[in-house]
Design an enzyme around this catalytic site. Structure first.
Site, PDB file in Angstrom:
ATOM      1  N   GLN A   1      -4.192  -4.691   7.384  1.00  0.00           N
ATOM      2  CA  GLN A   1      -5.141  -5.744   6.996  1.00  0.00           C
ATOM      3  C   GLN A   1      -4.879  -7.033   7.770  1.00  0.00           C
ATOM      4  OE1 GLN A   1      -7.635  -4.995   5.132  1.00  0.00           O
ATOM      5  NE2 GLN A   1      -6.913  -3.094   4.205  1.00  0.00           N
TER       6      GLN A   1
ATOM      7  N   CYS B   1      -4.804   2.368  -3.594  1.00  0.00           N
ATOM      8  CA  CYS B   1      -3.577   2.953  -3.013  1.00  0.00           C
ATOM      9  C   CYS B   1      -2.392   2.014  -3.198  1.00  0.00           C
ATOM     10  CB  CYS B   1      -3.755   3.291  -1.535  1.00  0.00           C
ATOM     11  SG  CYS B   1      -5.045   4.479  -1.221  1.00  0.00           S
TER      12      CYS B   1
ATOM     13  N   HIS C   1       0.873  -1.184   0.000  1.00  0.00           N
ATOM     14  CA  HIS C   1       0.000   0.000   0.000  1.00  0.00           C
ATOM     15  C   HIS C   1       0.912   1.237   0.000  1.00  0.00           C
ATOM     16  CE1 HIS C   1      -2.735   3.001   1.828  1.00  0.00           C
ATOM     17  NE2 HIS C   1      -3.738   2.188   1.545  1.00  0.00           N
TER      18      HIS C   1
ATOM     19  N   ASP D   1       3.348  -3.869   8.137  1.00  0.00           N
ATOM     20  CA  ASP D   1       2.129  -3.081   7.998  1.00  0.00           C
ATOM     21  C   ASP D   1       0.953  -4.024   8.283  1.00  0.00           C
ATOM     22  OD1 ASP D   1      -0.214  -2.021   7.010  1.00  0.00           O
ATOM     23  OD2 ASP D   1       0.616  -1.381   5.083  1.00  0.00           O
TER      24      ASP D   1
ATOM     25  N   LYS E   1     -10.406  -0.075  10.716  1.00  0.00           N
ATOM     26  CA  LYS E   1     -10.581  -1.292   9.903  1.00  0.00           C
ATOM     27  C   LYS E   1     -10.904  -2.496  10.787  1.00  0.00           C
ATOM     28  CE  LYS E   1      -7.156   0.205   6.483  1.00  0.00           C
ATOM     29  NZ  LYS E   1      -7.948   0.604   5.329  1.00  0.00           N
TER      30      LYS E   1
END
Ligand code: PLP
Length: 406
Positions: free
Chosen positions: A198, A360, A118, A195, A221
């Site tokens: 998700q 993104c 991303h 990261d 999220k």
């Protein structure tokens, strides 16, 4: 397949029974428990944390600290002071690239990311490398969207200072071999940055055991409010790293010609914090742990496997990325020559919300050879009827557009 948490627990979904929400990778809907927790904080315990000696401010501070402890235990971080509240994943990654990166990456060094990142885990490292005269290197992904460990190993050298990668790809859903990637980074003395935007909402995260040095996530999220996120990092790293934002709360002493810094976590939380957001995020992780992260994973896997089969059977549908077993609850696809935006618009007329665009991740789109994809993403409130609505909407869109070139 029923939902894992009934949609009646989500006021927006309860008020719109026709809505098929398949964009949780962008942001999740909020359960009543989260909305109630935020409201309760504002109605009963609201003041500026850390600021006042009066009882109300002490209560606000206590709730803010309790939220940190709660989120730390959810992420498997024993030392809660190593959980820094940020605005979200983007800010957390910028913090590390800006503060640690500027202090540790120099001319001739190398910074490695994967080709599936991303922009939030790509651009800060790219810009850091440009600013410091370092080499920005991209580990290409395989044709199924996975990272090949041998390819990554071959790219690393003693000059590598950072290896930054997503726990779960927001486009392909690919789940990274986090432990192995972190180990490769550490073998050459590099920082392993994960990261988790998700990852944390969908998989059980045990930061202390995963081997990464840094893990970033976004509250919105994972059933929590917008504007709150976390950076979890190893204590030695945070202690050695200079602060990122300067101002109130993060200082120890401010002299005329220099300043010294507060202890963790305050050193990295300049200014008035988003205490209500933190309280809401703590309520969100309570909801997630109430059903259990293993159940969340199993539920999403069942939905994505069913969607994978249904969509693969539609002529002209191409699903990007690995098979259902190697991915989280995300499915990116294209349908012949129907533009993903047109597809999303047609699905919207049937109250099916999917995302269309580059997500993104423009570098990844280039590697996939497309300018955009359609993306459906699943979460705890989705059920089999949502998969039906998605598949039915795609078939209807194909009919509307006539023959679809494959
Ligand atoms: N990383 C990944 C993999 C994402 O999916 C996202 C958001 O979609 C981000 C980072 C950025 O998260 P945020 O916008 O919450 O900071």
């Amino acid at each position: 397949m029923t939902s894992l948490i009934h949609r009646s627990q989500f006021p927006l979904l309860a008020a719109a029974p026709e809505l098929v929400y398949l964009d949780s990778a962008a942001t999740s809907q909020k359960p009543r428990a989260v909305l109630d927790a935020v409201r309760d904080f504002y109605e009963n315990d609201y003041a500026n944390p850390h600021r006042g000696a009066y009882e109300l401010s002490v209560r606000a501070t206590t709730r803010y600290h309790a939220a940190r402890e709660r989120v730390a235990s959810f992420l498997g971080v024993r030392d809660a002071d190593c959980v820094i509240f940020t605005r979200g994943t983007t800010e957390a990654l910028n913090l590390v690239a800006g503060a640690w990166g500027r202090a540790n990456v120099n001319a001739g060094d190398e910074v490695v990311v994967t080709g599936a990142e991303h922009h939030a885990n790509f651009v800060p490292w790219q810009q850091l490398a440009l600013e410091r005269g370092a080499r920005f290197r991209i580990c290409e992904i395989e044709s199924d969207g996975t990272v090949d460990l041998d390819r990554l190993r071959a790219l690393l050298s003693p000059r590598t200072k950072v290896v930054a990668f997503a726990h779960v790809s927001n486009v392909l859903g690919t789940i990274a071999p986090v432990r192995e990637m972190a180990e490769l980074a550490h073998r050459v003395g590099a920082l392993a940055v994960c990261d988790g935007a998700q990852g944390a909402p969908h998989l059980r995260v045990r930061f202390d055991e995963m081997g990464v040095d840094v893990y970033a996530a976004s509250g919105h999220k994972m059933l929590g409010p917008m504007g709150i996120g976390v950076l979890a990092a190893r204590r030695e790293l945070l202690e050695r790293m200079p602060p990122f934002l300067m101002g109130g709360d993060m200082i120890e002493f401010v002299e005329d010609d220099h300043s010294t810094w507060n202890v963790l976590p305050h050193k990295f939380e300049a200014g008035t914090p988003n205490a209500a957001g933190a309280v809401g995020l703590a309520a969100a992780v309570d909801v997630l742990e109430g059903v259990g992260m293993d159940a969340v994973r199993a539920h999403e896997h069942a939905l994505v496997a069913s969607a994978y089969d249904r969509l693969s059977a539609i002529d002209g549908v191409h699903i990007h990325g690995p098979g259902a077993d190697a991915r989280g609850g995300v499915l990116s696809f294209t349908v012949g020559d129907v533009h993903p935006h047109d597809l999303a618009t047609i699905l919207d007329t049937r109250h099916v919300c999917i995302r269309a665009g580059h997500h993104c991740a423009q570098p990844l789109m280039r590697r996939l050879g497309v300018s955009a994809t359609a993306r459906a993403s699943f979460y705890v409130y989705n059920d089999a009827s949502d998969v039906d609505a998605l598949a039915g909407g795609i078939v209807a869109a194909k009919e509307l557009f006539g023959s679809v070139a494959v």
